[in-house]
Enzyme design. Structure first.
Site, PDB file in Angstrom:
ATOM      1  N   HIS A 142      69.732  74.219  65.025  1.00  0.00           N
ATOM      2  CA  HIS A 142      70.240  73.035  65.745  1.00  0.00           C
ATOM      3  C   HIS A 142      69.139  72.004  65.904  1.00  0.00           C
ATOM      4  CE1 HIS A 142      73.640  75.621  66.890  1.00  0.00           C
ATOM      5  NE2 HIS A 142      74.288  74.493  67.092  1.00  0.00           N
ATOM      6  N   LYS A 146      68.336  70.493  71.657  1.00  0.00           N
ATOM      7  CA  LYS A 146      69.250  71.505  72.208  1.00  0.00           C
ATOM      8  C   LYS A 146      68.536  72.347  73.263  1.00  0.00           C
ATOM      9  CE  LYS A 146      72.742  74.894  71.077  1.00  0.00           C
ATOM     10  NZ  LYS A 146      73.685  74.291  72.004  1.00  0.00           N
TER      11      LYS A 146
HETATM   12  N1  NAD Z   1      81.465  73.298  72.497  1.00  0.00           N
HETATM   13  C1  NAD Z   1      81.109  72.492  71.479  1.00  0.00           C
HETATM   14  O1  NAD Z   1      81.832  72.331  70.487  1.00  0.00           O
HETATM   15  C2  NAD Z   1      79.808  71.735  71.585  1.00  0.00           C
HETATM   16  C3  NAD Z   1      79.385  70.859  70.581  1.00  0.00           C
HETATM   17  C4  NAD Z   1      78.221  70.118  70.779  1.00  0.00           C
HETATM   18  C5  NAD Z   1      77.488  70.281  71.964  1.00  0.00           C
HETATM   19  N2  NAD Z   1      77.894  71.159  72.915  1.00  0.00           N
HETATM   20  C6  NAD Z   1      77.224  71.322  74.207  1.00  0.00           C
HETATM   21  O2  NAD Z   1      77.692  70.279  75.053  1.00  0.00           O
HETATM   22  C7  NAD Z   1      76.682  69.887  75.993  1.00  0.00           C
HETATM   23  C8  NAD Z   1      76.420  68.387  75.861  1.00  0.00           C
HETATM   24  O3  NAD Z   1      75.958  68.093  74.559  1.00  0.00           O
HETATM   25  P1  NAD Z   1      75.501  66.605  74.150  1.00  0.00           P
HETATM   26  O4  NAD Z   1      74.964  66.753  72.778  1.00  0.00           O
HETATM   27  O5  NAD Z   1      76.555  65.623  74.431  1.00  0.00           O
HETATM   28  O6  NAD Z   1      74.289  66.398  75.189  1.00  0.00           O
HETATM   29  P2  NAD Z   1      73.637  65.031  75.656  1.00  0.00           P
HETATM   30  O7  NAD Z   1      72.359  65.421  76.337  1.00  0.00           O
HETATM   31  O8  NAD Z   1      73.610  64.046  74.554  1.00  0.00           O
HETATM   32  O9  NAD Z   1      74.677  64.488  76.771  1.00  0.00           O
HETATM   33  C9  NAD Z   1      74.872  65.084  78.016  1.00  0.00           C
HETATM   34  C10 NAD Z   1      75.272  63.976  78.992  1.00  0.00           C
HETATM   35  O10 NAD Z   1      75.649  64.565  80.232  1.00  0.00           O
HETATM   36  C11 NAD Z   1      75.150  63.745  81.272  1.00  0.00           C
HETATM   37  N3  NAD Z   1      75.077  64.515  82.515  1.00  0.00           N
HETATM   38  C12 NAD Z   1      74.112  65.353  82.932  1.00  0.00           C
HETATM   39  N4  NAD Z   1      74.418  65.864  84.129  1.00  0.00           N
HETATM   40  C13 NAD Z   1      75.627  65.365  84.466  1.00  0.00           C
HETATM   41  C14 NAD Z   1      76.489  65.542  85.574  1.00  0.00           C
HETATM   42  N5  NAD Z   1      76.184  66.338  86.597  1.00  0.00           N
HETATM   43  N6  NAD Z   1      77.689  64.903  85.577  1.00  0.00           N
HETATM   44  C15 NAD Z   1      78.036  64.064  84.569  1.00  0.00           C
HETATM   45  N7  NAD Z   1      77.230  63.845  83.492  1.00  0.00           N
HETATM   46  C16 NAD Z   1      76.052  64.495  83.447  1.00  0.00           C
HETATM   47  C17 NAD Z   1      73.791  63.275  80.757  1.00  0.00           C
HETATM   48  O11 NAD Z   1      73.323  62.118  81.458  1.00  0.00           O
HETATM   49  C18 NAD Z   1      74.120  62.997  79.287  1.00  0.00           C
HETATM   50  O12 NAD Z   1      74.558  61.662  79.076  1.00  0.00           O
HETATM   51  C19 NAD Z   1      75.484  70.799  75.674  1.00  0.00           C
HETATM   52  O13 NAD Z   1      75.533  71.919  76.513  1.00  0.00           O
HETATM   53  C20 NAD Z   1      75.726  71.207  74.215  1.00  0.00           C
HETATM   54  O14 NAD Z   1      75.104  72.423  73.878  1.00  0.00           O
HETATM   55  C21 NAD Z   1      79.036  71.898  72.733  1.00  0.00           C
END
Ligand code: NAD
Length: 247
Positions: A142, A146
């Protein structure tokens, strides 16, 4: 369908973009992203504001997911969760959702392709249980930002193997190979949306199952599909339920 995006980072933005693309085909407001919540406005969003939506889609971080899920439960808003790295609390939240008539769907990976990969992985592990000459190893690659390792996707695939392969009892996340341990190797490289390998190897050959995500569109499209599927249901679900696969 009114949707709240909780977390507007890479995934929140990708979901918004796909919703707009789909609306161009399905009708202007089919996916109405009416509430966008991120860290800067989270404290100003009230329960009543959250209750205006049909479903919330949560993609934040391992440290904030559980609090956001409980917030949706409390507001009685169906919640689709993609955040990974918090799953020691998954069973407790699933049981709570079932016992209290809440709507909850968690998937470590929403991509349809990965869920097909999971289904083949389960089938392959079932076959390989009869073929002790093969050892199995997993690897996930990844992007460098991550936060959790192994990835939620690798963990899900590993647990599916452990359920079916009697010769492996636990997983580990280091490169030390042991007969009864399923090793998951985690690598972090710039700009990789997600690659997963399951490799079975004997002295004479090797079988590899590989899924490579080219971008985040697959996760985003799957999350919207799951949101539509969940909105009128009660209980705790996974992507296997949405796609009608085995568990
Ligand atoms: N299930 C899936 O298919 C899948 C796919 C990609 C990523 N993910 C997971 O999803 C999560 C997010 O990934 P990303 O790439 O968008 O991360 P990212 O860091 O780009 O975005 C996360 C966002 O959440 C915000 N945030 C943090 N705390 C918060 C809160 N308490 N309330 C509201 N917003 C808040 C941050 O400011 C940020 O903008 C990670 O855990 C990642 O591993 C899952």
């Amino acid at each position: 369908m009114k949707i709240a995006l909780i977390g507007y980072g890479k995934m929140g933005k990708a979901i918004h973009e796909i919703a707009q693309e789909k609306n161009a085909r399905l009708g202007k407001n089919h996916y109405d992203i009416s509430l966008i919540i991120d860290i800067d406005n989270r404290a100003t969003v009230t329960k009543e504001m959250l209750q205006q939506v049909d479903v919330a889609i949560e993609f934040t971080s391992p440290h904030t997911a559980v609090d956001n899920i409980r917030w949706c439960f409390d507001a009685d808003v169906p919640v689709v969760v993609g955040s990974t790295g918090w799953t020691e609390q998954l069973v407790e939240l699933q049981q709570y959702a079932i016992a209290n008539n809440k709507s909850f769907l968690f998937a470590p990976n929403f991509s349809i392709g990965v869920n097909i990969f999971f289904e083949i992985n389960r089938y392959l592990a079932q076959i390989m249980n009869q073929h002790e000459e093969y050892d199995v190893i997993m690897e996930e690659i990844h992007h460098t930002e991550k936060k959790d390792a192994p990835s939620g996707t690798a963990l899900h695939a590993a647990l599916d193997v452990l359920k079916r392969l009697d010769r492996k009892s636990i997983w580990n996340n280091d490169e030390e190979r042991k007969k009864d341990i399923l090793t998951i190797v985690s690598k972090r490289e710039p700009d990789v949306p997600g690659t997963h390998y399951v490799t079975y190897e004997s002295d004479i050959d090797k079988i590899e199952l590989i899924h490579t995500a080219h971008n985040r569109k697959g996760f985003a499209g799957g999350a919207l599909l799951a949101a539509e599927w969940l909105k009128d249901k009660k209980g705790a679900y996974s992507m296997e339920d949405v796609l009608g696969f085995t568990k």
